[in-house]
Write an enzyme that holds these catalytic residues in place. Structure first.
Site, PDB file in Angstrom:
ATOM      1  N   THR A 194       0.806  -1.190   0.053  1.00 20.95           N
ATOM      2  CA  THR A 194       0.131   0.059  -0.076  1.00 20.95           C
ATOM      3  C   THR A 194       0.805   1.411   0.038  1.00 20.95           C
ATOM      4  O   THR A 194       2.021   1.354   0.356  1.00 20.95           O
ATOM      5  CB  THR A 194      -0.884   0.014   1.344  1.00 20.95           C
ATOM      6  OG1 THR A 194      -1.500  -1.258   1.219  1.00 20.95           O
ATOM      7  CG2 THR A 194      -1.663   1.242   1.553  1.00 20.95           C
ATOM      8  N   ARG A 222     -12.881  -8.790  -0.615  1.00 27.37           N
ATOM      9  CA  ARG A 222     -12.186  -8.399   0.730  1.00 27.37           C
ATOM     10  C   ARG A 222     -11.624  -6.953   0.395  1.00 27.37           C
ATOM     11  O   ARG A 222     -11.126  -6.746  -0.447  1.00 27.37           O
ATOM     12  CB  ARG A 222     -10.774  -9.397   1.074  1.00 27.37           C
ATOM     13  CG  ARG A 222     -10.020  -8.949   2.343  1.00 27.37           C
ATOM     14  CD  ARG A 222      -8.963  -8.131   1.717  1.00 27.37           C
ATOM     15  NE  ARG A 222      -8.162  -7.909   3.013  1.00 27.37           N
ATOM     16  CZ  ARG A 222      -7.108  -6.848   3.218  1.00 27.37           C
ATOM     17  NH1 ARG A 222      -6.940  -6.435   2.062  1.00 27.37           N
ATOM     18  NH2 ARG A 222      -6.714  -6.727   4.274  1.00 27.37           N
ATOM     19  N   GLY A 224      -9.710  -4.052   2.816  1.00 23.39           N
ATOM     20  CA  GLY A 224      -8.784  -3.735   3.793  1.00 23.39           C
ATOM     21  C   GLY A 224      -8.914  -2.360   4.578  1.00 23.39           C
ATOM     22  O   GLY A 224     -10.209  -1.764   4.261  1.00 23.39           O
ATOM     23  N   ASP A 225      -8.049  -1.754   5.104  1.00 19.73           N
ATOM     24  CA  ASP A 225      -8.254  -0.623   5.865  1.00 19.73           C
ATOM     25  C   ASP A 225      -8.090   0.638   5.048  1.00 19.73           C
ATOM     26  O   ASP A 225      -8.346   1.834   5.435  1.00 19.73           O
ATOM     27  CB  ASP A 225      -7.312  -0.574   6.927  1.00 19.73           C
ATOM     28  CG  ASP A 225      -5.702  -0.371   6.698  1.00 19.73           C
ATOM     29  OD1 ASP A 225      -5.302  -1.309   5.804  1.00 19.73           O
ATOM     30  OD2 ASP A 225      -4.875   0.347   7.157  1.00 19.73           O
ATOM     31  N   THR A 245      -0.261   1.354   6.296  1.00 18.47           N
ATOM     32  CA  THR A 245      -0.372   0.170   5.588  1.00 18.47           C
ATOM     33  C   THR A 245       0.018  -0.928   6.593  1.00 18.47           C
ATOM     34  O   THR A 245       0.595  -0.939   7.625  1.00 18.47           O
ATOM     35  CB  THR A 245       0.942   0.291   4.758  1.00 18.47           C
ATOM     36  OG1 THR A 245       1.094  -0.877   4.154  1.00 18.47           O
ATOM     37  CG2 THR A 245       2.327   0.490   5.291  1.00 18.47           C
ATOM     38  N   GLY A 246      -0.434  -2.233   6.020  1.00 12.48           N
ATOM     39  CA  GLY A 246      -0.174  -3.252   6.864  1.00 12.48           C
ATOM     40  C   GLY A 246      -1.271  -4.416   6.699  1.00 12.48           C
ATOM     41  O   GLY A 246      -2.110  -4.553   5.827  1.00 12.48           O
ATOM     42  N   GLY A 248      -4.808  -5.122   6.941  1.00 10.79           N
ATOM     43  CA  GLY A 248      -5.569  -3.961   7.157  1.00 10.79           C
ATOM     44  C   GLY A 248      -6.773  -4.610   8.145  1.00 10.79           C
ATOM     45  O   GLY A 248      -7.390  -3.643   8.930  1.00 10.79           O
TER      46      GLY A 248
END
Lengths: 328, 328
Positions: A194, A222, A224-225, A245-246, A248
């Site tokens: 990200t 799906r 994510g964040d 980033t990670g 999510g």
């Protein structure tokens, strides 16, 4: 000469972004498992060049415009680079499709825009900004979001635009790995590619944005964040601008971006402390949960990660660039 | 006798949910412009009965299970009732389709599940819970979410299941109104028919959930706050459980649900004060921004709305039901 600068900086530190050569833009290009010893000169140069280009594009946009312009320009540059997992560099899901997600937020008005599940708009960050500025909505998904942005004149592409050789090879590897052994994927060092940015302009207005190309071989649908205001992205002048980033899922559950802002706003935590604490309080997972960048109106910068590395960089008002991948 | 009860309640107020007949479940069935004088006996009874049914279903589930069971059962009952704009009662968007959104959160673990843009799963709240408990994800959208939930054995329906005569008439009215005069829609008193619940079980664990059927004649792909953790739904044992209904865009921008929780957690605000303040600080719009319900481990309840009414109700540990639509 140096001591004069320090004194001036102290004198001016209450003026948002106006003191001596403060950081006006901080960006990230993802966090991951890449060990320092595995970093070849070629990969190192590729990422550093891409980060520097994004910083310069963002800096130019902030100088002639606003923090929102800076965030959009920096992220757009990273989306177009194909170096990061966002825009052109997006990865394939388990259906062999890309689903791109992005969000942007204006710290002055707390207006926001976000988009998820799209693969026909060239720059998801511009889609997020268009939704924020032109529509009466904040968050749009899928084909409806694509139709809206097309009608607003955004640059559209065929889904094939996002097909890159490297994403294709990653998909094949992930598929083979999944067939060999269920769960094997989880044991690879995670890479969260990200991209994101946090900026402050000369009016002291903050902005933040995030853009992602998802996770290789992930289940379709799906999210994510990255497109979630309060999780992957948050900006509020009274607090700070944040991009994450990670993994999510953890960032959504713990509303990471807004949690940092609220600690600053309601408890007076220092930006660095708030960022470090929120990252540390995330559930522990193998390889690390991810990375965070944050910036406030006084030019305070926080960059934290629990992975091996965080591709990151800053640029100051006068244009001084700093980029890093591992601890320096 | 009364003074003994008060004394006991004070003595026990530190024990989560265990003191004298505390509220264990609070629900809402949307906020809106309906004036008290326009409320016919028939409409009044229809809503009150539907709220009471949901409270009883949730209460039963909490007694034999957890706060998550209570939230799911109460919301499922409201989704199935066709009285509210959620599940069976969902409204049509501008494409003549339904796009249902929902989320759920566990205050003990801060695990969460959310779903958006679906119209083939009978109960969106159960889809959200399935994603939370069975998948490695938090948020799934569209066809990918539907395929996942079908594979997990959730009850699937034809999109036609959500076609009701009342939603169809609303769509025709909205279309005619839009054709007559651009912007006329905005002048109608808003009705936000989203449903939600916040619960506390005998272990003192909180949970919250929200489910919506969107907005009549809205642009396809628009997602509001209902599936956004931190905006429409939030639960954390250390703070409170919250569910919102209203102009979703404002609730996303101001991360309403988690903002209330953070004021309680970081600043020690009383639940009622935090809820009232966050609602009041939302940008002002004609007809009002919406409504909020919140519950903490001590059985404190907050219900606030800036619209004419909020369909709402509570049930205590012993089963005492209270429902209301306007100020009482």
């Amino acid at each position: 000469m140096r001591s004069i600068h320090v004194a001036l900086a102290l004198l001016l530190s209450a003026s948002p972004c106006l003191a001596q050569d403060k950081v006006v833009l901080v960006i990230h290009g993802g966090a991951g498992g890449l060990a320092k010893k595995s970093l070849t000169h070629e990969i190192d140069k590729r990422y550093r060049d891409a980060l520097a280009l994004a910083l310069m594009a963002g800096h130019k946009a902030i100088k002639s415009g606003t923090s929102l312009d800076g965030v959009e320009a920096a992220i757009k540059t990273m989306e177009d680079s194909a170096v990061f997992n966002a825009g052109k560099g997006a990865v394939f899901n388990r259906d062999g499709r890309q689903e791109l997600n992005s969000s942007i937020m204006d710290g002055k008005t707390r207006k926001a825009g976000a988009v998820a599940g799209i693969n026909r708009i060239k720059n998801p960050i511009s889609a997020a900004r268009t939704i924020m500025e032109k529509s009466e909505h904040v968050f749009m998904i899928g084909e409806g979001a694509e139709r809206y942005c097309r009608d607003q004149g955004l640059e559209m592409v065929s889904p094939l635009y996002f097909w890159t050789d490297s994403a294709w090879k990653e998909l094949l590897q992930a598929e083979a790995s999944a067939k060999r052994k269920a769960g094997a994927l989880l044991k690879d060092p995670p890479h969260y590619g990200t991209v994101g940015a946090a900026a402050c302009d000369s009016d002291g207005n903050l902005a933040a944005g995030t853009s992602t190309g998802g996770i290789t071989y992930v289940g379709p649908g799906r999210v994510g964040d990255s497109p979630i205001i309060g999780a992957g992205t948050y900006a509020e002048n009274a607090a700070c601008a944040v991009s994450c980033t990670g993994k999510g899922e953890l960032f959504i559950r713990q509303t990471v971006a807004v949690d940092i802002a609220m600690r600053v706003k309601y408890r007076g935590d220092a930006l660095k402390k708030a960022t470090d604490d929120v990252l540390r309080e995330l559930p522990k997972i193998p390889g690390g949960a991810g990375g965070i960048i944050a910036l406030d109106r006084n030019g305070n910068v926080a960059m934290a990660y629990s992975t091996n590395c965080l591709f990151r960089g800053t640029i100051t008002q006068s244009g001084k660039i700093w980029v890093a991948i591992h601890e320096e």
